[in-house]
Design a protein around this motif. Structure first.
Motif, PDB file in Angstrom:
ATOM      1  N   GLN A  36      40.462  40.415  26.772  1.00 29.80           N
ATOM      2  CA  GLN A  36      40.463  41.416  27.749  1.00 29.80           C
ATOM      3  C   GLN A  36      41.239  42.701  27.436  1.00 29.80           C
ATOM      4  O   GLN A  36      40.685  43.935  27.832  1.00 29.80           O
ATOM      5  CB  GLN A  36      41.148  40.682  28.978  1.00 29.80           C
ATOM      6  N   ASP A  82      35.948  38.703  27.369  1.00 27.52           N
ATOM      7  CA  ASP A  82      36.763  38.497  28.453  1.00 27.52           C
ATOM      8  C   ASP A  82      36.896  39.816  29.119  1.00 27.52           C
ATOM      9  O   ASP A  82      37.425  40.563  28.923  1.00 27.52           O
ATOM     10  CB  ASP A  82      38.316  37.981  28.370  1.00 27.52           C
ATOM     11  N   GLU A  83      36.256  39.710  30.398  1.00 24.67           N
ATOM     12  CA  GLU A  83      36.061  41.034  31.331  1.00 24.67           C
ATOM     13  C   GLU A  83      35.948  42.360  30.637  1.00 24.67           C
ATOM     14  O   GLU A  83      36.901  43.269  30.384  1.00 24.67           O
ATOM     15  CB  GLU A  83      37.585  41.065  32.040  1.00 24.67           C
ATOM     16  N   SER A 120      39.630  32.736  31.815  1.00 25.69           N
ATOM     17  CA  SER A 120      40.024  32.924  30.438  1.00 25.69           C
ATOM     18  C   SER A 120      40.475  31.843  29.664  1.00 25.69           C
ATOM     19  O   SER A 120      40.456  31.779  28.521  1.00 25.69           O
ATOM     20  CB  SER A 120      41.431  33.994  30.740  1.00 25.69           C
TER      21      SER A 120
HETATM   22 MG   LIG Z   1      41.250  36.131  33.044  1.00 27.35          MG
END
Ligand SMILES: [Mg+2]
Ligand SMILES: Nc1ncnc2c1ncn2[C@@H]1O[C@H](COP(=O)(O)OP(=O)(O)OP(=O)(O)O)[C@@H](O)[C@H]1O
Lengths: 270, 287
Positions: B86, B166-167, B45
């Motif tokens: 995320q 992010d994810e 991240s």
């Molecule tokens: Mg992360």
């Protein structure tokens, strides 16, 4: 608590005279009106002000039920005022409460003073509701910026509100997690366990919202936020806005004249 | 033509002293699909946040289209690199879905018509146009997957060259993951460069052109998806083999090299192993 939701611009996109009113003129005029209303001193002036603020609310097509609900907070205020203020003010007694050593006097003047205080509050609240309910929040902020309110104040408002929702969700999640592990909240607030749990909760809430606040800010930056509030709406002041604004101020001045006994109103009432 | 995104010897330390990145160098070309993998706390991240100048390099350089990101040009370069966070709750905040997607284009200073067009296109792309007047910010209004799609639309609407996620598949249900993959495929079709950080080895194996494996703020390895079936590397990085590869690994007599990593590769490998007649028999048994 679970289902309660707060919708900010719920009524801001209705159609009415006040919704179409240029937000900047609206803010300025209503601010002037607010100052006038809270400086009124007599029942006559305030009743007149109440009359026209109520008419304005009617004219704005806002759902009355919701407004009354929003006004609910003034009720305890009213009760408290009527209960205590008349005892504190000397004047023509309505009744007396003998308390052995001394006597409490419920005064007519005090009652009148509470009524005036209450009406001021009510009119002020109505005006604020009128502005905030008929203007989308981001437009309100943009207008404040246009009116030269320092950016830092506007951002403060903006982020307070933004983080309020963040916090609110966080609290709900945390309570849910606790309940899932069978924590029974506040059967007795002063019970030690409730108290310490609450303390821990607050601390955690602070840390969590701090971290989340940072992420929220990052996400805004990532989409090109530079501190400036931009809106799609193009504002333009039309003659009709000025006219509406003028009439609001005239109404305010009128209530002031009535209040200060102009045109012999005071004599008339006495 | 140089790389679209270049990172050169990047170091980053959080203000509490945590060294999150310890000398990262990588380069990503236009039109690549990149997966960044690594255990929790590897620095994924943090690295992504450098890609669009949320964090500026403390040491080393990050270049977008040959231009180094600095305080002065970060806003302009952010238009080239869009970032999907995320947790959509961090990103989505306006009173309605429509307004939220318009937030980026408004900040870009586009005119009204252009903004409306962009928002329409973006919401269409993630299939959220019908819910455009919903309030996105609260638990009860939109599902997690829907919020995620709004967050992606908010970035698509800015029309960046690179989209960083992010994810993206975390917490999505299978259908949600499927539709996310479709969105990514669509973006790829439109010539976007896509970078994701993920723990989802199977997804990375299926999807990526290039994988970058991170650990402790350093790059352990970068290359194609072959890296995902390298025993020591995978163990080192706290990852695991893609499920399809594991199947082949379990049967020692089944010597297939390189190990298949995607469902298609596996199906092909199996098909070639089967004698023709047997394959037909199998089909009969199954049906
Ligand atoms: Mg992360
Ligand atoms: N705001 C912060 N302040 C201090 N340290 C941080 C902060 N954010 C992350 N870190 C630390 O930096 C390191 C890298 O974190 P990062 O979030 O980049 O990892 P990650 O690979 O994204 O992990 P995950 O897979 O859990 O998302 C970790 O050791 C983490 O504890």
């Amino acid at each position: 608590m679970e289902q309660a939701h707060i919708h900010l611009d719920e009524f801001a996109r209705l159609k009415s005279l006040f919704h179409q009113f240029d937000p900047r003129v609206k803010i300025v005029c209503c601010l002037i009106l607010l100052v006038i209303v809270v400086s009124l001193r007599t029942l006559a002036g305030l009743l007149f002000a109440l009359l026209f603020t109520s008419l304005m609310i009617f004219g704005s097509h806002l759902p009355l039920g919701r407004i009354l609900k929003r006004l609910g907070f003034v009720v305890p205020m009213l009760v408290a005022l009527c209960l205590f203020l008349p005892f504190a003010r000397p004047g023509t007694p309505v009744f007396k409460v003998p308390l052995g050593l001394f006597t409490l006097t419920y005064s007519w003047d005090g009652l009148q003073a509470s009524a005036i205080f209450f009406l001021r509050l009510l009119c002020g609240a109505l005006i604020v509701i009128l502005v905030t309910f008929t203007t989308p929040f981001h437009v309100l902020l943009r207008s404040l910026a246009d009116l030269q309110v320092p950016l830092i104040f506007i951002q403060l408002i903006q982020f307070t509100l933004r983080y309020f929702f963040v916090l609110y969700d966080e609290v709900i999640r945390m309570f849910r997690a606790r309940r899932a592990r069978n924590f029974k909240p506040a059967r007795n607030f002063w019970c030690g366990r409730t108290f310490s749990t609450l303390g821990g909760l607050l601390g955690l809430l602070f840390i969590r919202s701090y971290e989340r606040g940072e992420r929220v800010y990052h996400a805004m930056l990532a989409r090109g936020f530079q501190g400036e509030i931009r809106v799609l709406e193009q504002f333009q002041v039309y003659p009709r806005d000025l006219l509406l604004g003028m009439s609001l101020i005239v109404l305010g001045v009128l209530s002031l004249i009535i209040d200060r006994g102009g045109w012999g109103w005071a004599h008339f009432l006495r | 033509m140089g790389a679209l995104l270049e990172v050169e010897d990047l170091y980053f330390r959080y203000h509490d002293g945590t060294p999150a990145l310890n000398g990262i160098s990588l380069s990503i070309d236009r039109g690549e699909k990149v997966a960044i993998l690594g255990p929790n706390g590897a620095g994924k991240s943090t690295l992504l946040l450098h890609f669009n100048g949320i964090y500026l390099a403390q040491q080393g350089k990050v270049r977008v289209a040959g231009e180094e990101i600095t305080r002065d040009n970060e806003t302009r370069l952010r238009e080239k690199v869009g970032m999907v966070f995320q947790d959509p709750d961090d990103q989505v905040f306006s009173p309605t879905v429509w307004d939220d997607v318009a937030f980026g284009p408004l900040n870009q200073g586009l005119d009204r018509k252009e903004i409306e067009e962009r928002v329409f296109q973006a919401l269409q792309a993630v299939d959220m146009w019908d819910l455009r007047s919903r309030a996105p910010h609260h638990l009860s209004h939109l599902s997690y997957g829907q919020k995620k799609r709004v967050a992606i639309a908010g970035v698509i609407a800015m029309n960046p060259e690179v989209i960083v996620l992010d994810e993206p598949t975390a917490f999505l249900d299978p259908a949600g993951q499927e539709s996310l993959m479709e969105i990514l495929a669509e973006l790829y079709q439109r010539g976007k460069t896509i970078i994701i950080a993920t723990h989802d080895v199977d997804m990375a194996a299926e999807w990526a052109d290039k994988v970058i494996i991170l650990k402790g703020g350093k790059i352990l390895a970068q290359g194609d998806t072959m890296l995902l079936v390298q025993d020591t590397l995978v163990k080192d990085a706290g990852l695991r083999f893609p499920v399809v590869s594991q199947v082949f690994q379990r049967i020692p007599s089944l010597v297939v090299r390189p190990l298949p990593r995607t469902v298609d590769e596996a199906a092909n490998a199996i098909a070639t192993l089967l004698p023709d007649r047997k394959e037909k028999d199998n089909h009969r048994i199954v049906s």
